[in-house]
Design an enzyme around this catalytic site. Structure first.
Site, PDB file in Angstrom:
ATOM      1  N   ARG A  68      -8.114  55.911   2.987  1.00 32.30           N
ATOM      2  CA  ARG A  68      -7.897  54.870   2.128  1.00 32.30           C
ATOM      3  C   ARG A  68      -8.509  53.571   2.407  1.00 32.30           C
ATOM      4  NH1 ARG A  68      -2.091  52.443  -0.005  1.00 32.30           N
ATOM      5  NH2 ARG A  68      -2.671  50.542   1.440  1.00 32.30           N
ATOM      6  N   TYR A  86      -1.995  43.215  -1.488  1.00 34.03           N
ATOM      7  CA  TYR A  86      -1.459  44.324  -1.095  1.00 34.03           C
ATOM      8  C   TYR A  86      -2.508  45.254  -0.262  1.00 34.03           C
ATOM      9  CZ  TYR A  86      -0.321  49.081  -0.631  1.00 34.03           C
ATOM     10  OH  TYR A  86      -0.178  50.494  -0.042  1.00 34.03           O
ATOM     11  N   ASP A 128      -5.601  52.361  -3.368  1.00 32.92           N
ATOM     12  CA  ASP A 128      -4.322  52.257  -3.998  1.00 32.92           C
ATOM     13  C   ASP A 128      -4.268  51.004  -5.003  1.00 32.92           C
ATOM     14  OD1 ASP A 128      -1.567  51.641  -4.661  1.00 32.92           O
ATOM     15  OD2 ASP A 128      -0.670  52.298  -2.740  1.00 32.92           O
ATOM     16  N   HIS A 176      -1.497  49.917  -6.553  1.00 36.00           N
ATOM     17  CA  HIS A 176      -0.308  49.381  -6.283  1.00 36.00           C
ATOM     18  C   HIS A 176       0.154  48.669  -7.809  1.00 36.00           C
ATOM     19  CE1 HIS A 176       3.107  48.004  -3.674  1.00 36.00           C
ATOM     20  NE2 HIS A 176       2.544  49.279  -2.863  1.00 36.00           N
ATOM     21  N   GLU A 183      -4.845  55.517  -7.074  1.00 34.19           N
ATOM     22  CA  GLU A 183      -3.386  55.473  -6.871  1.00 34.19           C
ATOM     23  C   GLU A 183      -2.781  54.644  -7.569  1.00 34.19           C
ATOM     24  OE1 GLU A 183      -1.911  55.637  -2.950  1.00 34.19           O
ATOM     25  OE2 GLU A 183       0.209  54.967  -3.550  1.00 34.19           O
ATOM     26  N   GLU A 222       4.723  57.525  -5.642  1.00 32.12           N
ATOM     27  CA  GLU A 222       5.596  57.318  -4.381  1.00 32.12           C
ATOM     28  C   GLU A 222       7.035  56.752  -4.746  1.00 32.12           C
ATOM     29  OE1 GLU A 222       2.742  54.629  -2.814  1.00 32.12           O
ATOM     30  OE2 GLU A 222       4.055  53.108  -2.977  1.00 32.12           O
ATOM     31  N   ARG A 280       2.874  62.030  -5.982  1.00 27.99           N
ATOM     32  CA  ARG A 280       2.960  61.548  -4.600  1.00 27.99           C
ATOM     33  C   ARG A 280       4.563  61.220  -4.179  1.00 27.99           C
ATOM     34  NH1 ARG A 280       0.632  59.019  -1.233  1.00 27.99           N
ATOM     35  NH2 ARG A 280       1.209  56.580  -1.375  1.00 27.99           N
ATOM     36  N   GLU A 312      -0.362  61.241   3.071  1.00 28.58           N
ATOM     37  CA  GLU A 312      -0.878  60.113   3.708  1.00 28.58           C
ATOM     38  C   GLU A 312       0.044  60.113   5.029  1.00 28.58           C
ATOM     39  OE1 GLU A 312       1.447  56.906   1.711  1.00 28.58           O
ATOM     40  OE2 GLU A 312      -0.106  55.087   2.724  1.00 28.58           O
ATOM     41  N   TRP A 350       4.307  43.614  -7.600  1.00 28.35           N
ATOM     42  CA  TRP A 350       3.785  43.745  -6.359  1.00 28.35           C
ATOM     43  C   TRP A 350       3.199  45.218  -6.092  1.00 28.35           C
ATOM     44  CZ3 TRP A 350       5.043  46.668  -1.755  1.00 28.35           C
ATOM     45  CH2 TRP A 350       4.198  46.336  -0.683  1.00 28.35           C
TER      46      TRP A 350
END
Ligand code: GCO
Ligand code: MG
Length: 403
Positions: free
Chosen positions: A148, A160, A211, A213, A237, A263, A284, A340, A403
């Site tokens: 990643r 992030y 990602d 995020h 992601e 996630e 995820r 991951e 975030w």
């Protein structure tokens, strides 16, 4: 019958907080479950101690499904990260006990190995493209097949995925939330450049992931996905927040870059529409935050009908107990995609001695009976709980953002 005699929660902070449930049966078998909910750890401790543990004593540890249903339906209040992490911890600990009773590594009870090992992806991050690619080369040299990439955004002080400690990124970094500042246009300009440079430097025989995020709108995500198509990402992601599952339809209409999400999902209901409408490629959801092995298997079976693969969350806030559970799950599940693996520090590994191992880009849960992970309680006691929050994020004009 394997009667549950006792259950208790252990909180330890070897560099970061971990919440572990330990269940003991009358004939001396013990099982461990991860219950860590980053930045909100003590809420799960209280849920378990005040509301779950009293209902467990005296039950048959073998009745995993029934206990799951009892805790889920019996609470009346369904879903949510606190409830589902608590249920997950019980579920993991019971699978651990059952597999120990069978004297088998857990993956054998889940149907046996479907592959030789579990492909994992590592995290390469840096303040700029050059630094990020330097880190990525280290992962390549360690044998990683999937990496990643996260890089600092020019003009933004922090973002992030980028940290001072390159190998051990730890976002929960303060006893009150740190404030980050965000700019979508600056980010959107920088990411394609990162991946172009990455393909030049790393070649095409390594999977690359990224990602977002939760920081883009669906149409922005569609554009980023399209801009990244030439670099053939393994996945993009959390391109947009997923409370509105329908939002992914718009992204899908604009790009063939594979999408991963989930996630922060707790149950199959958070991803049902995404999966059955084939709006994502990887799910995820993870053992600890999505109701344990029992519920994650249900999600994976459902996803398999639609050719959606697993890609479980595996950041440092998921303890080695969860990592072990994820590896048994990943080794056995038919529609495995990737796992991951954000490596834990030596302090954490010492508190949680484990049988799993990494070699040449793949992990294996090992052959120890159960999950194959223990907790050194004496050592755990030396690291008391320390309040820690994930950062928050604002736009440059001060507007509160994701975030
Ligand atoms: C990831 C995640 C993490 C989370 C963290 C929150 O893809 O690994 O996004 O970095 O932010 O696990 O607790
Ligand atoms: Mg993520």
């Amino acid at each position: 019958m394997l009667k549950i005699k006792n259950a208790r929660v252990i909180v330890t902070s070897p560099g970061r907080n971990f919440v572990t449930l330990k269940i003991e049966t009358e004939d001396g078998l013990t099982g461990l479950g991860d219950a860590t909910l980053n930045g909100r750890e003590l809420s799960v401790v209280s849920y378990l101690t005040e509301h779950v543990i009293p209902c467990l004593i005296g039950r048959d540890a073998h009745q995993i499904e029934d206990i799951w249903q009892y805790l889920y339906k019996g609470a009346y209040w369904r879903r949510g990260p606190v409830t589902m992490s608590a249920i997950a911890a019980v579920d993991m600990a019971l699978w651990d006990i059952k597999a120990k009773a069978a004297n088998m590594p857990l993956y054998q009870l889940l149907g046996g190995a479907s592959r030789k090992g579990v492909m994992v992806y590592g995290h390469a991050n840096g303040e700029n493209v050059e630094q990020t690619l330097e880190e990525a080369q280290k992962y390549k040299a360690m044998g990683y097949k999937a990496i990643r990439l996260q890089s600092g955004v020019p003009g933004l002080a922090s973002t992030y995925g980028v940290s001072k400690d390159k190998m051990f990124y730890e976002p929960a970094d303060n006893d009150l939330p740190t404030e980050n500042i965000w700019s979508t246009p600056q980010y959107m300009n920088s990411v394609p450049k990162l991946f172009q440079a990455a393909r030049d430097a790393l070649g095409w025989d390594v999977h690359l992931l990224h990602d977002v995020h939760h920081r883009l709108t669906p149409i922005e995500a569609g554009r980023l996905g399209r801009d990244l198509e030439p670099y053939r990402l393994f996945w993009l992601e959390d391109a947009t927040p997923a409370e509105n599952q329908e939002a992914f339809r718009l992204i899908r209409q604009h790009t063939t870059t594979p999408l991963a999400v989930g996630e922060i999902f707790n149950t199959i209901w958070d991803c049902k529409d995404l999966i059955q409408n084939q709006l994502i490629d990887y799910i995820r959801a993870t053992v600890v935050h999505a109701g344990g092995i029992t519920h994650l298997r249900r999600i994976a079976s459902f996803a398999d009908l639609y050719q959606v693969k697993t890609g479980c969350h595996g950041a440092t806030d998921l303890s080695p107990v969860c990592m072990a559970a994820a590896l048994h799950f990943g080794l056995s599940v038919p529609n495995f995609g990737v796992q991951e693996y954000m490596r834990h520090t030596a302090e954490t590994d010492a508190v949680f001695p484990h049988a799993y191992s990494f070699a040449d880009g793949y992990m294996h849960p090992g052959e120890a009976p159960g999950l194959g992970v223990d907790i050194d309680e004496g050592l755990a006691e030396k690291y008391p709980y320390a309040r820690a929050y994930l950062p928050v994020n604002r736009l440059q004009d001060g507007t509160m953002f994701n975030w």
